[in-house]
Design an enzyme around this catalytic site. Sequence first.
Site, short mmCIF file in Angstrom:
data_model
loop_
_atom_site.label_atom_id
_atom_site.label_comp_id
_atom_site.label_asym_id
_atom_site.label_seq_id
_atom_site.Cartn_x
_atom_site.Cartn_y
_atom_site.Cartn_z
N TYR A 184 -2.15 -0.69 10.44
CA TYR A 184 -2.11 -1.31 9.25
C TYR A 184 -1.00 -0.53 8.53
O TYR A 184 -0.38 -1.45 7.62
CB TYR A 184 -3.38 -0.46 8.47
CG TYR A 184 -3.44 -0.96 6.92
CD1 TYR A 184 -4.15 -2.09 6.47
CD2 TYR A 184 -3.17 -0.02 5.96
CE1 TYR A 184 -4.17 -2.14 5.26
CE2 TYR A 184 -3.12 -0.17 4.75
CZ TYR A 184 -3.80 -1.37 4.34
OH TYR A 184 -3.93 -1.45 2.82
N SER A 227 0.72 -1.20 0.03
CA SER A 227 0.03 0.10 -0.12
C SER A 227 0.96 1.29 0.02
O SER A 227 2.10 1.16 0.40
CB SER A 227 -0.91 -0.08 1.35
OG SER A 227 -1.52 1.36 1.23
#
Length: 249
Positions: free
Chosen positions: A146, A133
Amino acid sequence: MSTVALITGAASGIGAAVARRLSAGGAKCVLLDLDAEGAERLAKEVGGVWLAGDVGTEEASRQAVALAEETYGRLDLVHLNAGISGGVDLAAFDVERYRRVVGVNVDGVVFGVAACLPSLKRSGGGAIVVTSSLAGLVGFAGDPVYTMTKHAVVGLVRALAAPLAKERIRIGAVCPGFTDTPLVAGAREMFVNAGFPLLSAADVAAAVESAFYADEPGTLLIVQPGRQPVPYRYAGVPGPAGGQRPPAP
């Protein structure tokens, strides 16, 4: 001989888009997802095979690799895509949620790499692409845990790139921005109302296919709406005074 690809988190979103893209190019797909119904449905669509399993366990990745070899006799490409959002509030800490996020986002990648390497070596080489990501490259204050997990898998990719290249195995990662998948479904209306463009799963799937065949080991492809994927370049860190190099491992 058809290329054989293993995809985790394959029942929806980016994983499903990758399965559709690779199968359209003639690849045989092995799909692993916790969602048995979704994995089975997609396997029928793409003419592949499927397995229901939790990537946070070693056994799921081992079984998926075994299924690939039992069904197709080999394994060439691996997309370690399964992931979940963090949602861990450090001010009201939930250790079970924390363990679950780390189990899927980090352990799932480590277990996947460990399970697939012997098979890729038996095939004479291949490629692994991890879905990271933008949060694996920059600090995302909206979800620190995350962000931590995505930085972790980027570090793993970078550290494994050179030694795996000697085994004719390429490893890299895609680092997409916000993508229109079930992972961001709860915030989709907010993005739309703000006029913020979202990537499509197909956009990211195209980048994943490119990453499989990247020339440079450890390539990290940034994927953003309206732009061609571009490799991320770290600035590097200064070494010790005097220019000494660290000893070879």
